[in-house]
Write an enzyme that holds these catalytic residues in place. Structure first.
Site, PDB file in Angstrom:
ATOM      1  N   HIS A 176      58.525 -41.677 -59.096  1.00  0.00           N
ATOM      2  CA  HIS A 176      57.309 -40.878 -59.090  1.00  0.00           C
ATOM      3  C   HIS A 176      57.538 -39.462 -59.605  1.00  0.00           C
ATOM      4  O   HIS A 176      56.800 -39.027 -60.479  1.00  0.00           O
ATOM      5  CB  HIS A 176      56.552 -40.887 -57.761  1.00  0.00           C
ATOM      6  N   HIS A 226      53.449 -45.219 -52.957  1.00  0.00           N
ATOM      7  CA  HIS A 226      52.160 -45.727 -53.467  1.00  0.00           C
ATOM      8  C   HIS A 226      52.382 -46.774 -54.564  1.00  0.00           C
ATOM      9  O   HIS A 226      51.441 -47.434 -54.974  1.00  0.00           O
ATOM     10  CB  HIS A 226      51.223 -44.605 -53.929  1.00  0.00           C
ATOM     11  N   HIS A 227      53.619 -46.910 -55.041  1.00  0.00           N
ATOM     12  CA  HIS A 227      53.923 -47.996 -55.981  1.00  0.00           C
ATOM     13  C   HIS A 227      54.246 -49.293 -55.235  1.00  0.00           C
ATOM     14  O   HIS A 227      54.513 -50.310 -55.859  1.00  0.00           O
ATOM     15  CB  HIS A 227      55.101 -47.613 -56.867  1.00  0.00           C
ATOM     16  N   SER A 279      48.218 -25.341 -71.740  1.00  0.00           N
ATOM     17  CA  SER A 279      47.927 -23.984 -71.275  1.00  0.00           C
ATOM     18  C   SER A 279      48.241 -22.939 -72.340  1.00  0.00           C
ATOM     19  O   SER A 279      47.773 -21.803 -72.247  1.00  0.00           O
ATOM     20  CB  SER A 279      48.733 -23.670 -70.011  1.00  0.00           C
ATOM     21  N   GLU A 292      59.565 -38.696 -61.724  1.00  0.00           N
ATOM     22  CA  GLU A 292      59.725 -38.912 -63.158  1.00  0.00           C
ATOM     23  C   GLU A 292      58.384 -38.864 -63.894  1.00  0.00           C
ATOM     24  O   GLU A 292      58.299 -38.283 -64.978  1.00  0.00           O
ATOM     25  CB  GLU A 292      60.426 -40.255 -63.399  1.00  0.00           C
ATOM     26  N   ARG A 346      49.714 -57.986 -65.275  1.00  0.00           N
ATOM     27  CA  ARG A 346      50.474 -57.331 -66.336  1.00  0.00           C
ATOM     28  C   ARG A 346      51.759 -58.108 -66.594  1.00  0.00           C
ATOM     29  O   ARG A 346      52.119 -59.000 -65.827  1.00  0.00           O
ATOM     30  CB  ARG A 346      50.783 -55.883 -65.947  1.00  0.00           C
ATOM     31  N   TYR A 393      55.950 -37.100 -63.231  1.00  0.00           N
ATOM     32  CA  TYR A 393      55.579 -35.686 -63.375  1.00  0.00           C
ATOM     33  C   TYR A 393      56.490 -34.960 -64.342  1.00  0.00           C
ATOM     34  O   TYR A 393      56.077 -33.992 -64.989  1.00  0.00           O
ATOM     35  CB  TYR A 393      55.473 -35.005 -62.002  1.00  0.00           C
ATOM     36  N   THR A 407      46.101 -30.781 -59.263  1.00  0.00           N
ATOM     37  CA  THR A 407      45.801 -31.256 -60.614  1.00  0.00           C
ATOM     38  C   THR A 407      44.387 -30.839 -61.000  1.00  0.00           C
ATOM     39  O   THR A 407      44.128 -30.400 -62.126  1.00  0.00           O
ATOM     40  CB  THR A 407      45.953 -32.786 -60.702  1.00  0.00           C
ATOM     41  N   TRP A 448      60.803 -52.379 -66.746  1.00  0.00           N
ATOM     42  CA  TRP A 448      61.549 -51.117 -66.798  1.00  0.00           C
ATOM     43  C   TRP A 448      61.907 -50.635 -65.407  1.00  0.00           C
ATOM     44  O   TRP A 448      62.782 -49.795 -65.240  1.00  0.00           O
ATOM     45  CB  TRP A 448      60.751 -50.040 -67.541  1.00  0.00           C
ATOM     46  N   ASP A 463      69.275 -17.504 -78.253  1.00  0.00           N
ATOM     47  CA  ASP A 463      69.549 -18.941 -78.316  1.00  0.00           C
ATOM     48  C   ASP A 463      69.507 -19.486 -76.896  1.00  0.00           C
ATOM     49  O   ASP A 463      69.235 -18.749 -75.942  1.00  0.00           O
ATOM     50  CB  ASP A 463      70.932 -19.201 -78.949  1.00  0.00           C
ATOM     51  N   SER A 466      72.399 -37.148 -70.353  1.00  0.00           N
ATOM     52  CA  SER A 466      71.829 -36.296 -71.386  1.00  0.00           C
ATOM     53  C   SER A 466      70.699 -35.439 -70.831  1.00  0.00           C
ATOM     54  O   SER A 466      70.652 -34.228 -71.055  1.00  0.00           O
ATOM     55  CB  SER A 466      71.317 -37.161 -72.533  1.00  0.00           C
ATOM     56  N   SER A 467      69.793 -36.044 -70.072  1.00  0.00           N
ATOM     57  CA  SER A 467      68.668 -35.214 -69.632  1.00  0.00           C
ATOM     58  C   SER A 467      69.088 -34.252 -68.525  1.00  0.00           C
ATOM     59  O   SER A 467      68.509 -33.167 -68.409  1.00  0.00           O
ATOM     60  CB  SER A 467      67.459 -36.052 -69.236  1.00  0.00           C
ATOM     61  N   HIS A 507      60.156 -51.661 -74.577  1.00  0.00           N
ATOM     62  CA  HIS A 507      59.116 -50.725 -75.016  1.00  0.00           C
ATOM     63  C   HIS A 507      59.015 -49.558 -74.033  1.00  0.00           C
ATOM     64  O   HIS A 507      59.029 -48.390 -74.432  1.00  0.00           O
ATOM     65  CB  HIS A 507      57.767 -51.437 -75.129  1.00  0.00           C
ATOM     66  N   LYS A 520      44.166 -27.308 -62.132  1.00  0.00           N
ATOM     67  CA  LYS A 520      44.565 -27.118 -63.530  1.00  0.00           C
ATOM     68  C   LYS A 520      43.426 -27.430 -64.478  1.00  0.00           C
ATOM     69  O   LYS A 520      43.108 -26.648 -65.386  1.00  0.00           O
ATOM     70  CB  LYS A 520      45.759 -28.009 -63.861  1.00  0.00           C
TER      71      LYS A 520
HETATM   72  C1  HEM Z   1      46.001 -37.831 -59.822  1.00  0.00           C
HETATM   73  C2  HEM Z   1      47.167 -38.212 -60.225  1.00  0.00           C
HETATM   74  C3  HEM Z   1      47.747 -39.621 -60.061  1.00  0.00           C
HETATM   75  C4  HEM Z   1      47.566 -40.551 -59.069  1.00  0.00           C
HETATM   76  C5  HEM Z   1      46.718 -40.411 -57.833  1.00  0.00           C
HETATM   77  C6  HEM Z   1      48.358 -41.707 -59.427  1.00  0.00           C
HETATM   78  C7  HEM Z   1      48.463 -42.872 -58.671  1.00  0.00           C
HETATM   79  C8  HEM Z   1      49.182 -44.000 -59.043  1.00  0.00           C
HETATM   80  C9  HEM Z   1      49.351 -45.177 -58.233  1.00  0.00           C
HETATM   81  C10 HEM Z   1      48.792 -45.374 -56.827  1.00  0.00           C
HETATM   82  C11 HEM Z   1      50.108 -46.074 -58.941  1.00  0.00           C
HETATM   83  C12 HEM Z   1      50.599 -47.455 -58.480  1.00  0.00           C
HETATM   84  C13 HEM Z   1      49.658 -48.523 -58.869  1.00  0.00           C
HETATM   85  C14 HEM Z   1      50.194 -49.900 -58.602  1.00  0.00           C
HETATM   86  O1  HEM Z   1      51.308 -50.233 -59.076  1.00  0.00           O
HETATM   87  O2  HEM Z   1      49.505 -50.667 -57.918  1.00  0.00           O
HETATM   88  C15 HEM Z   1      50.409 -45.456 -60.206  1.00  0.00           C
HETATM   89  C16 HEM Z   1      51.157 -46.054 -61.195  1.00  0.00           C
HETATM   90  C17 HEM Z   1      51.679 -45.365 -62.288  1.00  0.00           C
HETATM   91  N1  HEM Z   1      51.389 -44.056 -62.629  1.00  0.00           N
HETATM   92 FE1  HEM Z   1      50.093 -42.817 -61.686  1.00  0.00          FE
HETATM   93  N2  HEM Z   1      48.980 -41.476 -60.614  1.00  0.00           N
HETATM   94  C18 HEM Z   1      48.635 -40.206 -61.019  1.00  0.00           C
HETATM   95  C19 HEM Z   1      49.074 -39.567 -62.153  1.00  0.00           C
HETATM   96  C20 HEM Z   1      50.031 -40.068 -63.016  1.00  0.00           C
HETATM   97  C21 HEM Z   1      50.664 -39.314 -64.065  1.00  0.00           C
HETATM   98  C22 HEM Z   1      50.389 -37.855 -64.378  1.00  0.00           C
HETATM   99  C23 HEM Z   1      51.531 -40.161 -64.668  1.00  0.00           C
HETATM  100  C24 HEM Z   1      52.464 -39.926 -65.842  1.00  0.00           C
HETATM  101  C25 HEM Z   1      52.374 -39.021 -66.702  1.00  0.00           C
HETATM  102  C26 HEM Z   1      51.438 -41.442 -64.021  1.00  0.00           C
HETATM  103  C27 HEM Z   1      52.159 -42.556 -64.394  1.00  0.00           C
HETATM  104  C28 HEM Z   1      52.148 -43.754 -63.739  1.00  0.00           C
HETATM  105  C29 HEM Z   1      52.922 -44.904 -64.143  1.00  0.00           C
HETATM  106  C30 HEM Z   1      53.902 -44.976 -65.320  1.00  0.00           C
HETATM  107  C31 HEM Z   1      52.614 -45.929 -63.241  1.00  0.00           C
HETATM  108  C32 HEM Z   1      53.101 -47.367 -63.279  1.00  0.00           C
HETATM  109  C33 HEM Z   1      54.504 -47.585 -62.931  1.00  0.00           C
HETATM  110  C34 HEM Z   1      54.863 -49.044 -63.020  1.00  0.00           C
HETATM  111  O3  HEM Z   1      54.577 -49.787 -62.081  1.00  0.00           O
HETATM  112  O4  HEM Z   1      55.434 -49.450 -64.049  1.00  0.00           O
HETATM  113  N3  HEM Z   1      50.508 -41.347 -63.022  1.00  0.00           N
HETATM  114  N4  HEM Z   1      49.829 -44.189 -60.239  1.00  0.00           N
HETATM  115 CU   LIG Z   2      53.572 -42.603 -58.631  1.00  0.00          CU
END
Ligand code: HEM
Ligand SMILES: [Cu+2]
Lengths: 184, 526
Positions: B254, B303-304, B269, B256, B451, B258, B329, B143, B107, B170-171, B78, B332
């Site tokens: 990370h 941070h992950h 915008s 990614e 999870r 963004y 952010t 994933w 183009d 591709s990307s 998924h 914005k």
């Molecule tokens: C203020 C902005 C953001 C902050 C401070 C933030 C912070 C974090 C942190 C600390 C985690 C890790 C949590 C953990 O696993 O314990 C996390 C996970 C994640 N964040 Fe954010 N994030 C922000 C914005 C975003 C944005 C804009 C996206 C995507 C469009 C995003 C997508 C994700 C995803 C996909 C995960 C999980 C990844 C995984 O473990 O599978 N985050 N974020």
């Molecule tokens: Cu991150």
């Protein structure tokens, strides 16, 4: 006009492709960078290896100080060996070489190869923990049912920060029988 | 300059070829944009079907419908399908359709590369989805592909790796095209600081892709050689380190996230000023904020990994760096709200989705800030709180912006107006259900529900049932979206070239639908 634009596009394409290839290389470069970083900071508890002769020249034995070294050894998940240290802990003087042993027994009915990976806690101490002889330097082969005593000679660097009084050396044994076969 | 016509493809100038071959051999940015968008829609439904299986299994505690291994494949595939198959191709589709029209080009700069970069995707995803029929099942280790777990995957392993390679290639090709187009193909007078923000955000996104996709390709190649060629990058027994994979993966991962959100910022915008009938507040601060977010995204990856055993200095560095991202952010969000301030606003469907984006993306940003607090993350990590966080930023963030963009530009692309009443229904059903779906997951996570599990203890039962009901309604309401889109493609009230009263920008000076080659005469930019 359109021709010159076409040319400019191809030049840009070439330039960006170089960046792509460079970043692919950078991904691989992260591996040695990571290891160097861990070595410098002692992260990951990676321990050092020194030559027995060099120790006397390098270290001055600190008779006034005792450090407790604890030993832990585990077999990784799926690794059937029975492993244990001969001593749970020893008190040592920094700068002096000590010897101890670990035993491993292969309870299975097949010959196996194992590899021990060491780690020292706390992290800050790992840089000051050095081995002159260790069963982890090479792979260990145990025939079916065989038991073996394995040596460890180590020395604690006298420069070990004063606040560290105890350090723990932990080994994990991995089953590398298959990899060993592949190499043969 | 007026002779800068599309001479590269003389025989195509009178419109598209006929039949299936048109789509296979096309080098036209609009055709390829449509292919990307339709492919993304298909993947959105395939990934969505998997989400329905997940929510059905979690409707009640206990094992109900599927085997645990299959459940794990559902969460893993998924995520891969939604990220690499739905969101990224949808944004690339928007880039293809819009960037040439927005900067006054005929183009994309590299049309053949463009064709190639799209047509790799169906192969990549066919390969990924076929792994369901292999011995050992489809990928099920998450994933994020962490070793050693991922190495236990059966026959599917090399196919998954090659599929990821193809998606990456591709990307990367798509991004190269975007960069070259923006740098070389702008109409005279279209200076960088006059470009619409959608173009700016995509330019920066493309650089992020160029810098990180190859690193992911390297990481998965290391996994491949660890499994088959006897290397031990991530195997402790051979002197490697599994934690190193996490560092390399998140160095890509990370930035990614963004990549998945910056183009959304560009879409919002564009839409907010149109329906507030005011120019965008703080254009140049928007550009600088985007650039700083992109820069900061490279230094926050750990941070992950707060719980892997980093030294305190590391935890502090990554905690503060992560929190710093909230500043640009916030700039914005402030600018979008200020654009609406005292505007003469109307609330057509694109505007509803854009406002929904601003609201709910901000909720996701706040939960992100909570996760960024290193000591608190030890409680939240790997719980449903993280799941709630990334679905607020990705579903009500990235996906909402894609829907907003579809409603906004669909009349331009097809020449037909969509049905406004149905569009509003779609918005409201989606918005209510998506919050029923994801908001309770915050509570579940804080209460400790992990999870990626097919079963849970009974105290989590109530909120899971609520969440599943929200999920089914949200899933069903997307059928309405598909219906509206196909109905509009087939016909409807004719749209003017301006379409929206307040819309500004070069794409609105072209007819609706626009000519096959956008600007064969470079337009004048004041
Ligand atoms: C203020 C902005 C953001 C902050 C401070 C933030 C912070 C974090 C942190 C600390 C985690 C890790 C949590 C953990 O696993 O314990 C996390 C996970 C994640 N964040 Fe954010 N994030 C922000 C914005 C975003 C944005 C804009 C996206 C995507 C469009 C995003 C997508 C994700 C995803 C996909 C995960 C999980 C990844 C995984 O473990 O599978 N985050 N974020
Ligand atoms: Cu991150």
């Amino acid at each position: 006009m359109a021709d010159s634009r076409h040319k400019a596009n191809l030049i840009s394409l070439a330039r960006i492709s170089v960046v792509v290839v460079a970043m692919f290389g950078f991904g691989y470069l992260l591996v040695p960078l990571y290891n160097v970083f861990c070595e410098i900071t002692g992260l990951n508890g990676k321990t050092g290896r020194v030559d027995e002769q060099a120790v006397a020249a390098r270290y001055h034995v600190d008779k006034d100080r005792f450090v407790t070294v604890q030993f832990v050894v585990n077999a990784n998940q799926g690794m059937p060996w029975d492993v244990r240290p001969a001593q749970r802990e020893v008190k040592v003087h920094p700068g002096e070489i000590y010897a101890t042993t670990f035993t491993a027994r292969n309870p299975t009915a097949r010959d196996m190869v194992g590899q021990a990976v060491p780690s020292v806690a706390p992290n800050v101490a790992s840089r000051y923990f050095n081995k002159t002889e260790c069963f982890c330097f090479t792979q260990q082969t145990l025939a079916a049912g065989e038991q073996k005593a394995m040596p460890l000679h180590f020395v604690v660097d006298p420069k070990l920060p004063k606040n560290v009084r105890t350090l723990t050396l932990a080994y994990t044994f991995f089953d590398v029988s298959e990899g060993a076969k592949a190499v043969n | 300059m007026s002779t800068a016509a599309a001479t590269h493809d003389e025989h195509h100038d009178h419109g598209p070829a006929k039949g299936l071959m048109r789509w296979i051999t096309t080098t036209n940015h609009k055709d390829i944009g449509s292919l990307y968008l339709l492919f993304a829609l298909l993947m959105f439904f395939i990934g969505g079907a998997m989400a329905m299986v997940i929510r059905a299994e979690l409707f009640q505690p206990g094992m109900q419908l599927v085997q645990p291994e299959f459940f794990n494949s559902m969460t893993t595939v998924h995520a891969l399908v939604m990220i690499f198959g739905a969101v990224m191709p949808a944004f690339t589709g928007l880039a293809n359709w819009l960037i040439p029209m927005m900067i006054g080009a005929p183009d994309m700069a590299l049309p053949r590369l463009n064709n190639f970069s799209f047509w790799i995707l169906p192969f990549a995803f066919t390969m990924l989805l076929l792994t369901f029929f292999m011995d050992g099942g489809a990928p099920a280790g998450g994933w994020t592909l962490y070793p050693p777990l991922v190495l236990q995957l059966g026959e599917a392993f090399p196919f998954m790796i090659f599929a990821i390679h193809l998606m990456g290639i591709s990307s990367i090709m798509g991004s190269i095209n975007v960069i070259v187009t923006i740098l070389n193909m702008r109409a005279p007078g279209m200076t960088l600081m006059k470009m619409p923000l959608f173009v700016w955000t995509w330019l920066i996104t493309a650089y992020l892709l160029i810098a990180t996709m190859p690193v992911l390709a390297g990481a998965v190649t290391m996994l491949l050689t660890d499994k088959f060629a006897g290397t031990s990058f991530f195997s402790a027994a051979g002197g490697g380190d599994p934690v190193m994979f996490q560092h390399i993966f998140w160095f890509f991962g990370h930035p990614e996230v963004y990549i998945l959100i910056l183009p959304a910022f560009g879409v919002v915008s564009a839409i907010v000023p149109t329906f507030a009938r005011k120019p965008l507040f703080g254009y140049s601060s928007m550009v600088y904020a985007t650039a700083s977010i992109a820069f900061l995204s490279f230094i926050v990856w750990a941070h992950h990994m707060f719980t892997v055993g980093m030294p305190v200095v590391g935890e502090l560095f990554f905690m503060y760096a992560t929190m710093m991202i909230a500043v640009p952010t916030g700039v914005k969000v402030f600018n979008w709200v200020s654009t609406m301030w005292k505007g003469s606003m109307t609330f057509e469907t694109p505007m509803l989705f854009a406002i929904g984006f601003i609201f709910m993306f901000t909720i996701g940003g706040f939960s992100g800030l909570m996760l960024a607090i290193a000591p608190a993350d030890f409680q939240y990590h790997d719980t449903y709180f993280v799941v709630a966080h990334f679905h607020y930023v990705l579903v009500t963030g990235a996906i909402y912006s894609i829907m907003a963009a579809t409603y906004y530009w669909l009349p331009k692309w097809t020449g037909n107006m969509y049905n406004e009443t149905l569009g509003k229904w779609h918005f409201w059903i989606s918005t209510i259900s998506v919050n029923v779906l994801f908001f309770p997951q915050h509570f579940l996570g804080l209460a400790g529900m992990p999870r990626r599990i097919p079963d849970y203890s009974v105290q989590f039962a109530d909120w899971n049932m609520v969440s599943s009901i929200g999920g089914f309604v949200f899933g069903a309401s997307q059928l309405l979206f598909a219906f509206i889109v196909f109905k509009t493609i087939r016909g409807g009230e004719k749209a003017s070239s301006q379409v929206w009263e307040g819309a500004k920008g070069l794409e609105w000076t072209l007819s609706s639908p626009p000519p096959y080659h956008s600007f064969t005469q470079a337009p004048e930019v004041k």
